[in-house]
Design a protein around this motif. Sequence first.
Motif, PDB file in Angstrom:
ATOM      1  N   GLU A  10       0.827  -1.209   0.000  1.00 43.11           N
ATOM      2  CA  GLU A  10       0.000   0.000   0.000  1.00 43.11           C
ATOM      3  C   GLU A  10       0.863   1.261   0.000  1.00 43.11           C
ATOM      4  O   GLU A  10       0.555   2.228  -0.701  1.00 43.11           O
ATOM      5  N   VAL A  11       1.932   1.245   0.774  1.00 47.71           N
ATOM      6  CA  VAL A  11       2.813   2.412   0.821  1.00 47.71           C
ATOM      7  C   VAL A  11       3.491   2.616  -0.529  1.00 47.71           C
ATOM      8  O   VAL A  11       3.560   3.741  -1.031  1.00 47.71           O
ATOM      9  N   ARG A  12       3.976   1.534  -1.133  1.00 48.22           N
ATOM     10  CA  ARG A  12       4.608   1.654  -2.453  1.00 48.22           C
ATOM     11  C   ARG A  12       3.637   2.254  -3.468  1.00 48.22           C
ATOM     12  O   ARG A  12       4.003   3.128  -4.252  1.00 48.22           O
ATOM     13  N   ALA A  13       2.401   1.781  -3.472  1.00 48.88           N
ATOM     14  CA  ALA A  13       1.398   2.301  -4.402  1.00 48.88           C
ATOM     15  C   ALA A  13       1.125   3.784  -4.125  1.00 48.88           C
ATOM     16  O   ALA A  13       1.028   4.594  -5.058  1.00 48.88           O
ATOM     17  N   ALA A  14       1.019   4.141  -2.866  1.00 47.63           N
ATOM     18  CA  ALA A  14       0.781   5.538  -2.513  1.00 47.63           C
ATOM     19  C   ALA A  14       1.952   6.418  -2.941  1.00 47.63           C
ATOM     20  O   ALA A  14       1.759   7.501  -3.510  1.00 47.63           O
ATOM     21  N   LEU A  15       3.171   5.964  -2.697  1.00 51.87           N
ATOM     22  CA  LEU A  15       4.354   6.736  -3.093  1.00 51.87           C
ATOM     23  C   LEU A  15       4.483   6.823  -4.610  1.00 51.87           C
ATOM     24  O   LEU A  15       4.870   7.867  -5.142  1.00 51.87           O
ATOM     25  N   ARG A  16       4.135   5.742  -5.313  1.00 51.93           N
ATOM     26  CA  ARG A  16       4.197   5.758  -6.781  1.00 51.93           C
ATOM     27  C   ARG A  16       3.238   6.802  -7.354  1.00 51.93           C
ATOM     28  O   ARG A  16       3.514   7.396  -8.385  1.00 51.93           O
ATOM     29  N   SER A  17       2.135   7.049  -6.665  1.00 54.50           N
ATOM     30  CA  SER A  17       1.201   8.077  -7.137  1.00 54.50           C
ATOM     31  C   SER A  17       1.787   9.483  -6.977  1.00 54.50           C
ATOM     32  O   SER A  17       1.284  10.434  -7.559  1.00 54.50           O
ATOM     33  N   CYS A  18       2.853   9.589  -6.203  1.00 54.31           N
ATOM     34  CA  CYS A  18       3.520  10.874  -5.993  1.00 54.31           C
ATOM     35  C   CYS A  18       4.742  11.041  -6.882  1.00 54.31           C
ATOM     36  O   CYS A  18       5.028  12.155  -7.350  1.00 54.31           O
ATOM     37  N   CYS A  19       5.484   9.969  -7.120  1.00 55.34           N
ATOM     38  CA  CYS A  19       6.729  10.035  -7.893  1.00 55.34           C
ATOM     39  C   CYS A  19       6.984   8.689  -8.552  1.00 55.34           C
ATOM     40  O   CYS A  19       6.904   7.646  -7.896  1.00 55.34           O
ATOM     41  N   ALA A  20       7.303   8.697  -9.837  1.00 59.04           N
ATOM     42  CA  ALA A  20       7.468   7.462 -10.609  1.00 59.04           C
ATOM     43  C   ALA A  20       8.859   6.847 -10.512  1.00 59.04           C
ATOM     44  O   ALA A  20       9.107   5.807 -11.118  1.00 59.04           O
ATOM     45  N   SER A  21       9.757   7.438  -9.760  1.00 60.79           N
ATOM     46  CA  SER A  21      11.106   6.898  -9.630  1.00 60.79           C
ATOM     47  C   SER A  21      11.112   5.717  -8.655  1.00 60.79           C
ATOM     48  O   SER A  21      10.794   5.871  -7.478  1.00 60.79           O
ATOM     49  N   THR A  22      11.502   4.556  -9.151  1.00 61.51           N
ATOM     50  CA  THR A  22      11.596   3.361  -8.309  1.00 61.51           C
ATOM     51  C   THR A  22      12.598   3.583  -7.172  1.00 61.51           C
ATOM     52  O   THR A  22      12.342   3.188  -6.033  1.00 61.51           O
ATOM     53  N   ALA A  23      13.719   4.214  -7.469  1.00 64.23           N
ATOM     54  CA  ALA A  23      14.731   4.464  -6.433  1.00 64.23           C
ATOM     55  C   ALA A  23      14.171   5.380  -5.348  1.00 64.23           C
ATOM     56  O   ALA A  23      14.409   5.154  -4.155  1.00 64.23           O
ATOM     57  N   TRP A  24      13.419   6.405  -5.740  1.00 64.22           N
ATOM     58  CA  TRP A  24      12.818   7.312  -4.760  1.00 64.22           C
ATOM     59  C   TRP A  24      11.857   6.536  -3.864  1.00 64.22           C
ATOM     60  O   TRP A  24      11.900   6.669  -2.639  1.00 64.22           O
ATOM     61  N   ILE A  25      11.022   5.713  -4.466  1.00 64.75           N
ATOM     62  CA  ILE A  25      10.049   4.927  -3.711  1.00 64.75           C
ATOM     63  C   ILE A  25      10.762   4.001  -2.724  1.00 64.75           C
ATOM     64  O   ILE A  25      10.422   3.957  -1.536  1.00 64.75           O
ATOM     65  N   GLU A  26      11.756   3.263  -3.205  1.00 58.48           N
ATOM     66  CA  GLU A  26      12.440   2.301  -2.332  1.00 58.48           C
ATOM     67  C   GLU A  26      13.208   2.999  -1.206  1.00 58.48           C
ATOM     68  O   GLU A  26      13.226   2.512  -0.072  1.00 58.48           O
ATOM     69  N   ARG A  27      13.811   4.127  -1.488  1.00 56.48           N
ATOM     70  CA  ARG A  27      14.514   4.861  -0.426  1.00 56.48           C
ATOM     71  C   ARG A  27      13.530   5.438   0.584  1.00 56.48           C
ATOM     72  O   ARG A  27      13.813   5.470   1.785  1.00 56.48           O
ATOM     73  N   MET A  29      10.715   4.022   1.297  1.00 53.57           N
ATOM     74  CA  MET A  29      10.273   2.856   2.077  1.00 53.57           C
ATOM     75  C   MET A  29      11.244   2.592   3.226  1.00 53.57           C
ATOM     76  O   MET A  29      10.828   2.309   4.346  1.00 53.57           O
ATOM     77  N   ARG A  30      12.542   2.682   2.935  1.00 52.59           N
ATOM     78  CA  ARG A  30      13.559   2.425   3.968  1.00 52.59           C
ATOM     79  C   ARG A  30      13.602   3.532   5.024  1.00 52.59           C
ATOM     80  O   ARG A  30      14.097   3.311   6.126  1.00 52.59           O
ATOM     81  N   ALA A  31      13.091   4.708   4.691  1.00 50.31           N
ATOM     82  CA  ALA A  31      13.126   5.843   5.624  1.00 50.31           C
ATOM     83  C   ALA A  31      12.002   5.779   6.667  1.00 50.31           C
ATOM     84  O   ALA A  31      12.031   6.540   7.636  1.00 50.31           O
ATOM     85  N   ARG A  32      11.045   4.890   6.476  1.00 46.21           N
ATOM     86  CA  ARG A  32       9.937   4.791   7.439  1.00 46.21           C
ATOM     87  C   ARG A  32      10.445   4.328   8.797  1.00 46.21           C
ATOM     88  O   ARG A  32      11.435   3.614   8.848  1.00 46.21           O
ATOM     89  N   PRO A  33       9.807   4.658   9.871  1.00 42.66           N
ATOM     90  CA  PRO A  33       8.566   5.432   9.969  1.00 42.66           C
ATOM     91  C   PRO A  33       8.840   6.937   9.879  1.00 42.66           C
ATOM     92  O   PRO A  33       9.921   7.411  10.228  1.00 42.66           O
ATOM     93  N   PHE A  34       7.843   7.657   9.415  1.00 41.94           N
ATOM     94  CA  PHE A  34       7.977   9.102   9.243  1.00 41.94           C
ATOM     95  C   PHE A  34       7.510   9.888  10.471  1.00 41.94           C
ATOM     96  O   PHE A  34       7.960  11.000  10.686  1.00 41.94           O
ATOM     97  N   ARG A  46      15.129  15.087   0.721  1.00 44.91           N
ATOM     98  CA  ARG A  46      16.483  14.520   0.824  1.00 44.91           C
ATOM     99  C   ARG A  46      16.672  13.387  -0.181  1.00 44.91           C
ATOM    100  O   ARG A  46      17.697  13.292  -0.844  1.00 44.91           O
ATOM    101  N   THR A  47      15.659  12.536  -0.260  1.00 43.90           N
ATOM    102  CA  THR A  47      15.734  11.392  -1.166  1.00 43.90           C
ATOM    103  C   THR A  47      15.828  11.856  -2.613  1.00 43.90           C
ATOM    104  O   THR A  47      16.648  11.344  -3.377  1.00 43.90           O
TER     105      THR A  47
END
Length: 167
Positions: A10-27, A29-34, A46-47
Amino acid sequence: MILDEMDDAEVRAALRSCCASTAWIERMMRARPFHDVPALLDSADRTLAELSEDDVDEALAGHPRIGDRPDNASSAREQAGVASSAASVLADLRKGNAAYEERFGHVYLVFANGRPADELLALLHQRMTNDAATERRVLREELAKINRARLLRMLSTERTADEGIPR
């Protein structure tokens, strides 16, 4: 924060709706929790700043040209100010987009939220005077604004749904 409560898919899908960069999404994801909105936005900025040019190009691929028919709800909302523009201004935008892409090798990206086509066209002409390095810096700044606006809209929509307030 709602993103901290969602499962990874769900988080990946939500982040993908904000930015299409796979690297941005994965980084991200690793930065959680916010924990809170400022932490989320800081992490997003930063990412983005740490992405390679190829990763930024992947993010750009998720954005339609200004004045083209948007292919997603976020772009349609952001370009709403362009949709009702005069045919001549839209034609000038198409020409400007083509010239920009020829010069810089990527789509003209600008934080469009509600701005009229003539304003976006004037910005395009202004940015055509940039050298390639300056334009890449400006492009990243615009992408950061778009990412932030999309994240805030997503959180606002989720909070409204959680509170039972109709959207």
